[in-house]
Design an enzyme around this catalytic site. Structure first.
Site, short mmCIF file in Angstrom:
data_model
loop_
_atom_site.label_atom_id
_atom_site.label_comp_id
_atom_site.label_asym_id
_atom_site.label_seq_id
_atom_site.Cartn_x
_atom_site.Cartn_y
_atom_site.Cartn_z
N GLU A 317 0.82 -1.23 0.00
CA GLU A 317 0.00 0.00 0.00
C GLU A 317 0.84 1.26 0.00
OE1 GLU A 317 -2.81 -0.67 3.17
OE2 GLU A 317 -3.80 -2.28 2.06
N GLU A 419 -6.52 -9.81 -3.50
CA GLU A 419 -7.29 -9.89 -2.25
C GLU A 419 -8.78 -9.68 -2.52
OE1 GLU A 419 -5.76 -7.28 0.78
OE2 GLU A 419 -3.68 -7.59 0.19
#
Length: 543
Positions: A317, A419
């Site tokens: 991220e 994900e």
């Protein structure tokens, strides 16, 4: 008069839209073009502009689309340029009859070159008056110059036809089996039974430590998936909660299960930039102490698991958080990738982030921002190996998903959805419906190489979406996975006989197969692999 004309151009632009009633059921082939680089001149509009006609380059913060059809999927694209600022992230927001705004695409626009925006929207009902606003990251309208804009309508059936055509092209291949005797004579009438035993495409799920010794969980997992990722067990806060207290016992046991069953596994993650997931003791470090801890983390983790994980999310991220760069400078990210590559040269190194493909409202996560962040690392001498997109969806927007994937495909790297789940703000039936939309969209895209569901079963359930209940009985989302993965996207058992030429042909999904051939008192059992390629693949058997 000249001044008045310029004011008019800056205030309003109207694109004329032709009616879309002439679309056929087959419809247009979807154009998968995407561009990440900023260009000196815009390319021609996709679909010759689609239903946008008589367009000229104009400067405005809005444009109007009248009389849009309902029950229609619209693919939107345009080349965009701005005045003033050197680079500005902006989004195109669609308002229908003063109703809720819908983001239909985003881009990082510049003043010295043209950037490509691609996305779209789905209309359930007709709209007499639709306005597109261009907004910056603060929600303010921003003037843009548009060129080569395109708005192409598709019926839902046409959109699905494009998906199915790409699946046939990218995920399957024609195979011809040749049967002969030991002298090379063709054998007609041999009975042939073919069964797919493994898939080439990586389709998997996150798993948690609850799978250790849990035979029902293991059985359920192995009946479906050929890839896995550990949900939390490799993260720094799990393996070294206190400095120097490193423990890999749990992930080691999970890896034993993976190896015993020949499952492909991703490494998630070495670092996580979000401070709330960084060990407390690390947050208290600065300078050389922090830098030393970073190097020790990489070398310890990746040396322990060298050659075990095909991929690693190195710094998770990075588009949204920058804990390490704030403390050690921008070069620390490059050093992370460098040391990771040196420690395990065979592992593919990925960026991994959220909201890149899920929405276009988050301007930290444009395809252009992702590509720019990747380029920073590559300019430092580290080759990036893949694009990781988390895929935590609210309501999916299929043309936006496809448009973002088209953009990122221009990087020429494999794309993984890492994900995938649907928010638990929806009921289970809606989760299943939206999951199917997402899976069909990403599986049919030619640049997607893997899909990982974020559906690890923990003692208290799943992160957002479960596929089964606690007894491993399917929930609606699990039924969707089984329908697609075990039925639609698997070849299953194929039976037939060799023809006059001693051949038997079928179309099969890429992967490994077992074939049994019987003719009289002669029999043969073999295996073969259908790999991606042009034209028909061939396999010969002698009896």
């Amino acid at each position: 008069m000249k001044y008045q004309r310029l004011i008019f151009l800056h205030i309003f632009v109207l694109f004329l839209v032709a009616p879309s009633s002439g679309a056929t059921e087959d419809g247009p082939s979807y154009d998968y073009s995407g561009y990440i680089e900023c260009k000196n001149d815009p390319e021609d509009p996709l679909y010759d502009g689609g239903i946008i006609v008589n367009q000229n380059q104009s400067v405005s913060s809005t444009f109007t689309l009248p009389n849009l059809s309902g029950n229609t999927i619209y693919s939107f694209s345009s080349w965009v340029k701005i005045n003033g600022s050197n680079a500005t992230a902006l989004k195109a927001s669609l308002t229908l009859d003063k109703s809720t705004d819908t983001c239909i695409g985003n881009v990082v626009a510049r003043n010295e070159c043209w950037s490509f925006l691609k996305g779209g929207f789905v209309l359930d009902s007709p709209a007499d008056h639709a306005i597109v606003y261009f907004l910056d990251s603060y929600g303010n309208r921003i003037n843009v110059t548009l060129a080569s804009a395109s708005l192409q309508p598709f019926t839902h059936q046409q959109w699905q036809n494009n998906q199915e055509n790409l699946i046939d092209k990218e995920r399957k291949r024609a195979m011809t089996i040749h049967v002969s005797d030991i002298n090379g004579n063709k054998i007609q009438g041999a009975h042939i039974a073919v069964q797919q035993t493994s898939r080439d495409f990586h389709f998997g799920s996150a798993i948690s430590k609850t799978i250790i010794g849990n035979l029902p969980y293991q059985k359920w997992f192995l009946e479906r998936f050929n890839a896995a990722v550990f949900e939390n067990e490799l993260k720094w806060c799990e393996t070294e909660p206190e400095q120097g207290s490193i423990n890999y016992t749990t992930p080691d046991l999970m890896l034993d299960f993976i190896r015993a069953n020949q499952i492909t596994v991703r490494g998630h993650n070495i670092f996580w930039e979000d401070p709330i997931y960084i060990p407390t003791w690390v947050q208290n470090l600065t300078g050389d102490a922090l830098n030393s801890a970073i190097k020790s983390r990489i070398q310890s983790l990746m040396s322990h698991y060298k050659n075990q994980f095909i991929q690693w999310d190195v710094s998770n991220e990075m588009l949204h958080f920058d804990f390490y760069e704030q403390r050690l400078g921008q070069n620390v990210s490059l050093e992370m990738f460098e040391i990771a590559h040196e420690t395990d040269p065979l592992a593919l190194l990925f960026m991994n982030d959220f909201n890149v493909v899920e929405t276009c409202s988050d301007l930290n996560s444009t395809a252009a921002a992702y590509a720019a962040r990747m380029k920073e690392v590559e300019d430092g001498g580290v080759t990036m190996d893949g694009v990781g997109l988390e895929g935590h969806f609210l309501t999916p927007n299929p043309p936006l998903i496809r448009g973002v994937l088209d953009q990122l495909a221009a990087l020429g790297l494999p794309i993984w959805l890492t994900e995938v789940d649907i928010s638990n703000t929806f009921d289970q039936e809606t989760q299943a419906k939206y999951l199917e939309m997402v899976l069909r969209e990403v599986y049919s895209h030619p640049s997607v190489n893997g899909i990982m569901l974020w559906t690890a079963m923990d003692s208290d359930g799943c992160y957002q979406m479960c596929l089964t209940d606690s007894k491993f009985h399917n929930l609606p989302a699990g039924d969707v996975v089984d329908k697609l993965l075990l039925k639609e996207w698997s070849t299953g058992m194929v039976n037939g006989q060799s023809d006059l030429d001693g051949t038997f042909s079928f179309d099969g999904f890429l992967g490994e197969y077992m074939v049994n051939v019987d003719f009289g008192n002669r029999t043969s059992n073999s295996t073969f692999f259908i790999s991606k390629g042009d034209g028909t693949a061939h396999f010969s058997i002698q009896l």
